[in-house]
Design a protein around this motif. Sequence first.
Motif, PDB file in Angstrom:
ATOM      1  N   ARG A 228       7.161  -9.139  -4.598  1.00  0.00           N
ATOM      2  CA  ARG A 228       7.773  -9.094  -5.926  1.00  0.00           C
ATOM      3  C   ARG A 228       6.712  -9.273  -6.998  1.00  0.00           C
TER       4      ARG A 228
ATOM      5  N   ARG B 258      10.131  -4.989  -8.945  1.00  0.00           N
ATOM      6  CA  ARG B 258       9.081  -4.174  -8.320  1.00  0.00           C
ATOM      7  C   ARG B 258       8.947  -2.842  -9.049  1.00  0.00           C
TER       8      ARG B 258
ATOM      9  N   THR C 136       7.347   0.498 -10.135  1.00  0.00           N
ATOM     10  CA  THR C 136       7.730   1.665  -9.321  1.00  0.00           C
ATOM     11  C   THR C 136       8.222   2.800 -10.201  1.00  0.00           C
TER      12      THR C 136
ATOM     13  N   ASN D   6      16.049   1.262  -9.399  1.00  0.00           N
ATOM     14  CA  ASN D   6      16.540   0.328  -8.376  1.00  0.00           C
ATOM     15  C   ASN D   6      15.487  -0.732  -8.058  1.00  0.00           C
ATOM     16  N   ALA D   7      14.239  -0.308  -7.974  1.00  0.00           N
ATOM     17  CA  ALA D   7      13.162  -1.243  -7.653  1.00  0.00           C
ATOM     18  C   ALA D   7      13.009  -2.318  -8.735  1.00  0.00           C
TER      19      ALA D   7
ATOM     20  N   ASN E 272      11.899   4.024  -1.563  1.00  0.00           N
ATOM     21  CA  ASN E 272      12.102   2.703  -0.946  1.00  0.00           C
ATOM     22  C   ASN E 272      10.826   2.056  -0.410  1.00  0.00           C
ATOM     23  N   LYS E 273       9.685   2.619  -0.732  1.00  0.00           N
ATOM     24  CA  LYS E 273       8.436   2.008  -0.277  1.00  0.00           C
ATOM     25  C   LYS E 273       8.198   0.659  -0.948  1.00  0.00           C
ATOM     26  N   TRP E 274       8.801   0.447  -2.095  1.00  0.00           N
ATOM     27  CA  TRP E 274       8.630  -0.804  -2.820  1.00  0.00           C
ATOM     28  C   TRP E 274       9.222  -1.995  -2.063  1.00  0.00           C
ATOM     29  N   LYS E 275      10.109  -1.721  -1.129  1.00  0.00           N
ATOM     30  CA  LYS E 275      10.734  -2.817  -0.384  1.00  0.00           C
ATOM     31  C   LYS E 275       9.731  -3.581   0.471  1.00  0.00           C
ATOM     32  N   ASP E 276       8.615  -2.944   0.785  1.00  0.00           N
ATOM     33  CA  ASP E 276       7.583  -3.597   1.593  1.00  0.00           C
ATOM     34  C   ASP E 276       6.543  -4.309   0.730  1.00  0.00           C
TER      35      ASP E 276
ATOM     36  N   GLN F 107      14.613  -5.598  -8.413  1.00  0.00           N
ATOM     37  CA  GLN F 107      13.963  -6.534  -7.511  1.00  0.00           C
ATOM     38  C   GLN F 107      12.561  -6.890  -7.989  1.00  0.00           C
TER      39      GLN F 107
ATOM     40  N   ASP G 185      15.004   5.664  -7.765  1.00  0.00           N
ATOM     41  CA  ASP G 185      14.312   4.680  -6.927  1.00  0.00           C
ATOM     42  C   ASP G 185      13.562   3.675  -7.803  1.00  0.00           C
TER      43      ASP G 185
END
Length: 213
Positions: free
Chosen positions: A82, A213, A155, A207-208, A75-79, A211, A204
């Motif tokens: 895009r 990423r 990612t 999922n990225a 989940n580091k990609w959330k930061d 978005q 992960d």
Amino acid sequence: MAAVAAVAVLGGCSSGGAATDRAAASPSGSPTPSAPNSPAAPSAAPSASASSQAPSSGQSPQSDRSWPDVFTVINKWKDQPRGVGAPDAEAVHSKSVGLLNDTETRYGSEKGSKCWPERPTSLTALCAGNAAKAAETAKTSLSWISHEDPRTFTTLRANAGKVTKAVESYKAHACESAPAARAERDACWEAGWTIAQAYPLLRDGFNAALQAR
């Protein structure tokens, strides 16, 4: 994995011809008197406790260090901002669900993996088998996006690379043979920790991609 012990029960049969043989051997034709029964010698059956203390061939030294769980590496990609989106990211993500769920269920993940450093299977052929499957799954994941713009699925590409590199390190240090040197073992456990998180890392990545990423 539960070990199943098979117990063989041996049955014996007695012969009724012993008395006849003794009668034929007697000059009078009558049965010779039988010798008094002597106490039976105690059987030399192997001790169950002794066999249970035999060392297991599937065990190895295990790390005494505390290892962080998967939430520290996903989940580091959330930061991150895009990037470039892939037009078929949704389709590829849907394809990945079955593969990752099946392999994770069969081979285990995180502390349930044979490669988790705190497990006594971390430096054995059991982990080596898991590592090979993790590498194969990472390769399959990358094959699904081989035609995509290299700026997409960033990612997933990075996480698949981590898994592949960890598997290569595990092989290079001959980790399945439980090397004696502490430095070698530490390298093995480091690789095993990443291998144990292969499926969460790959998931992960998919999922990225949703978005961009």
